[in-house]
Scaffold this active site. Structure first.
Site, PDB file in Angstrom:
ATOM      1  N   CYS A   2       0.846  -1.188   0.000  1.00  0.00           N
ATOM      2  CA  CYS A   2       0.000   0.000   0.000  1.00  0.00           C
ATOM      3  C   CYS A   2       0.882   1.239   0.000  1.00  0.00           C
ATOM      4  O   CYS A   2       1.984   1.236   0.539  1.00  0.00           O
ATOM      5  CB  CYS A   2      -0.938   0.108   1.196  1.00  0.00           C
ATOM      6  N   ARG A  27       3.356   0.147  -5.300  1.00  0.00           N
ATOM      7  CA  ARG A  27       3.298  -0.469  -3.975  1.00  0.00           C
ATOM      8  C   ARG A  27       2.024  -1.259  -3.737  1.00  0.00           C
ATOM      9  O   ARG A  27       1.897  -1.975  -2.747  1.00  0.00           O
ATOM     10  CB  ARG A  27       3.399   0.616  -2.902  1.00  0.00           C
ATOM     11  N   TRP A  74      -3.074  -2.575  -1.566  1.00  0.00           N
ATOM     12  CA  TRP A  74      -2.783  -3.979  -1.866  1.00  0.00           C
ATOM     13  C   TRP A  74      -3.486  -4.751  -0.758  1.00  0.00           C
ATOM     14  O   TRP A  74      -3.068  -4.710   0.401  1.00  0.00           O
ATOM     15  CB  TRP A  74      -1.279  -4.225  -1.854  1.00  0.00           C
ATOM     16  N   ASN A 100      -1.124   2.084   5.905  1.00  0.00           N
ATOM     17  CA  ASN A 100      -0.271   1.067   5.288  1.00  0.00           C
ATOM     18  C   ASN A 100       0.218   0.153   6.409  1.00  0.00           C
ATOM     19  O   ASN A 100       0.836   0.634   7.355  1.00  0.00           O
ATOM     20  CB  ASN A 100       0.908   1.764   4.584  1.00  0.00           C
ATOM     21  N   GLY A 101      -0.086  -1.147   6.301  1.00  0.00           N
ATOM     22  CA  GLY A 101       0.360  -2.086   7.336  1.00  0.00           C
ATOM     23  C   GLY A 101      -0.785  -2.991   7.757  1.00  0.00           C
ATOM     24  O   GLY A 101      -1.755  -3.163   7.018  1.00  0.00           O
ATOM     25  N   GLU A 480      16.575 -17.132 -10.793  1.00  0.00           N
ATOM     26  CA  GLU A 480      16.130 -15.761 -11.039  1.00  0.00           C
ATOM     27  C   GLU A 480      15.419 -15.652 -12.396  1.00  0.00           C
ATOM     28  O   GLU A 480      14.410 -14.957 -12.529  1.00  0.00           O
ATOM     29  CB  GLU A 480      17.332 -14.809 -10.949  1.00  0.00           C
ATOM     30  N   LYS A 484      11.620 -14.347 -12.763  1.00  0.00           N
ATOM     31  CA  LYS A 484      11.247 -13.213 -13.620  1.00  0.00           C
ATOM     32  C   LYS A 484      10.107 -13.613 -14.536  1.00  0.00           C
ATOM     33  O   LYS A 484       9.132 -12.890 -14.676  1.00  0.00           O
ATOM     34  CB  LYS A 484      12.431 -12.738 -14.488  1.00  0.00           C
ATOM     35  N   GLU A 487       6.677 -14.208 -12.625  1.00  0.00           N
ATOM     36  CA  GLU A 487       6.006 -13.065 -12.005  1.00  0.00           C
ATOM     37  C   GLU A 487       5.447 -12.070 -13.013  1.00  0.00           C
ATOM     38  O   GLU A 487       4.421 -11.455 -12.756  1.00  0.00           O
ATOM     39  CB  GLU A 487       6.903 -12.363 -10.986  1.00  0.00           C
ATOM     40  N   HIS A 503      17.491 -36.371 -10.728  1.00  0.00           N
ATOM     41  CA  HIS A 503      16.961 -36.846  -9.442  1.00  0.00           C
ATOM     42  C   HIS A 503      15.461 -36.562  -9.310  1.00  0.00           C
ATOM     43  O   HIS A 503      14.930 -36.543  -8.209  1.00  0.00           O
ATOM     44  CB  HIS A 503      17.725 -36.198  -8.288  1.00  0.00           C
ATOM     45  N   LYS A 602       5.510  -3.861  -5.082  1.00  0.00           N
ATOM     46  CA  LYS A 602       6.960  -3.688  -5.094  1.00  0.00           C
ATOM     47  C   LYS A 602       7.577  -3.868  -3.708  1.00  0.00           C
ATOM     48  O   LYS A 602       8.574  -4.552  -3.555  1.00  0.00           O
ATOM     49  CB  LYS A 602       7.276  -2.292  -5.642  1.00  0.00           C
TER      50      LYS A 602
HETATM   51  C1  F6R Z   1      11.042 -10.083  -7.834  1.00  0.00           C
HETATM   52  C2  F6R Z   1      11.070  -9.105  -6.769  1.00  0.00           C
HETATM   53  C3  F6R Z   1      10.871  -9.575  -5.385  1.00  0.00           C
HETATM   54  C4  F6R Z   1      11.783  -8.810  -4.446  1.00  0.00           C
HETATM   55  C5  F6R Z   1      11.473  -9.209  -2.990  1.00  0.00           C
HETATM   56  C6  F6R Z   1      12.418  -8.537  -2.031  1.00  0.00           C
HETATM   57  O1  F6R Z   1      11.318  -9.493  -9.062  1.00  0.00           O
HETATM   58  O2  F6R Z   1      11.229  -7.935  -6.998  1.00  0.00           O
HETATM   59  O3  F6R Z   1      11.072 -10.945  -5.284  1.00  0.00           O
HETATM   60  O4  F6R Z   1      13.100  -9.105  -4.762  1.00  0.00           O
HETATM   61  O5  F6R Z   1      10.160  -8.845  -2.693  1.00  0.00           O
HETATM   62  O6  F6R Z   1      12.332  -7.150  -2.131  1.00  0.00           O
HETATM   63  P1  F6R Z   1      13.469  -6.220  -1.575  1.00  0.00           P
HETATM   64  O7  F6R Z   1      14.691  -6.470  -2.365  1.00  0.00           O
HETATM   65  O8  F6R Z   1      12.935  -4.834  -1.752  1.00  0.00           O
HETATM   66  O9  F6R Z   1      13.662  -6.591  -0.140  1.00  0.00           O
END
Ligand code: F6R
Length: 607
Positions: A2, A27, A74, A100-101, A480, A484, A487, A503, A602
């Site tokens: 949020c 966010r 969110w 927010n929270g 990774e 990517k 998501e 395995h 984010k």
């Molecule tokens: C994936 C992504 C998330 C963040 C994770 C940690 O692309 O962005 O997996 O890496 O939420 O976020 P931070 O790095 O802000 O602690």
């Protein structure tokens, strides 16, 4: 998650708050709303959907008050609908709150308030807050807020507005981030710096347990007992255009293409002649030299960077390194001790699990080093030492440039410690330094091939599953790459250590399964070739990331993303680039909202 924002000043209220919310939309983006003062009363406009939908609802209305607040949501408690959208108000619609929270004791507070006659309309935890303030209001909003916050358990950042005191907004911070923007004849509050950039560079970062009162020309901060606190203004070093998409169609694409520049910036900042200057803080240097174990805790992409860090720290600095998801680390009584250094990695510096991990280490009496992008973020402030990755604002929800910048910092750290501990010779150091400075150019070469990556991506828009495989230092690249893809494009993808295929996961392979092999020239290159043969023999489709001129890989693969040859320890910085581009192009081809993937946000500021 949020985003919350507040404004008091003479500019167009609706416009300032809506633009602020747009900047915070990454966010959380399932619903949004504003509450403003108009004709001396509170006007609330809110709805489910994106900020664009809220714009339609507000429809350019001019509000004649000076103060307003906003929220982009969110969802945690209560479904996504207009009623659950923030801001929430009290029974008389005189007090509005953006939150927010999470309020953990909201059920109990709600029952208590209902017994005193308060009427609730939403299913959210947040709605208890305006009612609680209403309950305590006896002529001073500030006093009522002080009483209310003492009753709240959980994490919260609040922005509060009341038509009874329309000349002020109040902010509260406990667990979730909140920053004051100090402008000229205007004051702002926001979850992060982004909405402030176009108004001011002067900010005051609030700490947990602080309440601020803003009027058009003043700001003041207090503790939860109402005692004034001395706070200082700091400067934001990001600029407005750093937070714009520019010529790119999405932030994710812009941020992928920014990587050479981010790496160059960090190299120039941290390498001076024959020295890495990461450990210029004497205490940090001493700390690192006295440890024989490192424990990295992080989430998501940052955790994958940490996994690369394990290879680097063990290889170059010869320090045993373990890596953990923060969400696991914080709950399993990790073995900490004088000889272990905990490193937290976080782009946002606000991830709730990682922050809790930092607090846990501190509570046990040990120090924490964090590797963070956002200056003055909660993790940066809670840690004893911080290394910044200088990536600039990362707005696309999928992390790209922060990932490579985190790996670069881990590389430099390993190199410097290796040098100081005598595991890296002066000669090796000079050679690696030169190789580092060649990296931005090499990444540019890979970016120049983005047209081909797009072409390949277009062939796989209907694929249902992908497997990503890598070995050694490129095993995290496989994880990774898979993260990517899933998501941003909502296609199932799993990352695996290539040697583990037989395995179990080999059973998945058939002629419809695309398998992405990350196999540049490294010490485990030949081993991976065997794994590719195993998949080929079972009919799988092979897409690979391979070193330019590698004819063997070309023969074994259906499609090859080529990368220049680089030192093995630097390969993860290059091999991830085509996979970021691949994920981006599959997502765009499938019509997904690349910068704001469904269900994600984010900054994950809730557990
Ligand atoms: C994936 C992504 C998330 C963040 C994770 C940690 O692309 O962005 O997996 O890496 O939420 O976020 P931070 O790095 O802000 O602690």
């Amino acid at each position: 998650m949020c985003g919350i924002v507040g404004y008091i000043g003479s500019k167009d209220l609706g416009a300032v708050i809506l633009v602020g919310l747009e900047k915070l939309e990454y966010r959380g983006y399932d619903s949004a709303g504003i509450a403003v003062i108009h004709n001396g009363r509170l006007v609330v406009k809110k709805r489910s959907g994106r900020i664009g939908d809220l714009y339609k609802l507000v429809n350019g209305m001019a509000f004649n008050g000076k103060a307003g607040i906003g929220h982009t949501r969110w969802a945690t408690h209560g479904g996504v609908n207009d009623i659950n959208a923030h801001p929430h108000v009290d029974c008389k619609s005189q007090i509005a709150v953006s939150h927010n929270g999470i309020i953990e004791n909201f059920q109990e507070l709600k029952l208590e308030l209902e017994k005193s006659g308060h009427k609730f309309v939403s299913e959210t935890d947040s709605e208890v807050i305006p009612h609680l303030i209403e309950e305590y209001y006896e002529g001073s909003l500030f006093d009522a807020v002080l009483k209310a916050v003492k009753r709240l358990q959980g994490s919260f950042a609040l922005v509060i507005l009341s038509s009874m005191e329309p000349d002020r907004i109040i902010g509260v911070k406990m667990g979730s981030p909140l920053i004051i923007g100090v402008g000229k004849d205007e004051m702002l509050l926001s979850s992060d710096q982004m909405p402030l950039l176009s108004h001011t560079k002067d900010v005051v970062v609030l700490n947990d347990g602080e309440i601020c009162v803003l009027t058009q020309n003043s700001w003041s901060v207090y503790d939860f007992d109402g005692n004034p606190k001395q706070k200082y203004i700091t400067k934001i070093d990001w600029t407005v255009d750093m937070a714009e998409k520019g010529e790119f169609s999405h932030f994710m694409l812009k941020e992928i293409f920014e990587q050479p520049e981010v790496l160059r910036r960090n190299l120039e900042y941290y390498i001076r002649g024959n020295e890495v200057t990461l450990l210029k803080d004497f205490n940090l240097r001493r700390l690192l030299l006295n440890k024989d174990r490192i424990l990295i805790q992080a989430s998501g992409t940052s955790m994958h960077a940490g996994l690369v860090g394990k290879y680097l720290l063990e290889k170059l600095a010869r320090i045993q390194t373990d890596v953990d998801y923060s969400s696991e680390f914080r709950y399993r009584e990790p073995v900490l001790g004088q000889n272990t250094l905990v490193i937290a990695i976080s782009q946002s510096g606000e991830t709730a699990d990682t922050l809790a991990g930092v607090k846990l280490v501190k509570e046990n009496g040990f120090e924490v080093l964090s590797i963070v992008n956002v200056k003055d973020s909660s993790i940066a402030r809670e840690s004893d030492y911080v290394l910044y990755i200088n990536a600039g604002p990362e707005i696309g929800v999928a992390s790209t440039k922060a990932y490579t910048a985190q790996i670069l910092i881990l590389f430099l750290l390993s190199l410097e410690v290796g040098l100081l501990r005598g595991f890296v010779s002066e000669e090796d150091f000079s050679r690696m330094r030169d190789e580092l400075f060649e990296l931005p150019g090499k990444i540019n070469d890979v970016l120049c091939e983005s047209g081909y990556v797009k072409e390949v991506a277009t062939r796989f828009l209907d694929a249902k599953h992908f497997v990503f495989l890598g070995r050694g230092i490129n095993y995290p690249t496989a994880l990774e790459g898979a993260l990517k893809l899933k998501e941003v494009s909502y296609v199932h993808a799993t990352g695996y250590a290539a040697g583990e295929m037989k395995h179990g996961p080999l059973a998945l392979v058939d002629k419809d399964l695309p398998v992405v092999f990350v196999n540049p020239k490294t010490s485990v290159y030949e081993k991976s070739l065997n794994n590719i043969e195993e998949v080929r023999a079972r009919g799988g489709i092979i897409i690979s990331v391979a070193s330019s001129g590698d004819l063997k890989m070309e023969m074994l693969s259906d499609y090859v993303f080529k990368m220049p040859e680089v030192n093995e320890l630097l390969t993860p910085l290059v091999s991830i680039i085509p996979l970021q581009l691949f994920a981006y192009n599959v997502a765009v081809g499938r019509g997904c909202d690349v910068d704001r993937p469904r269900n994600l946000a984010k900054s994950v500021t809730v557990e």
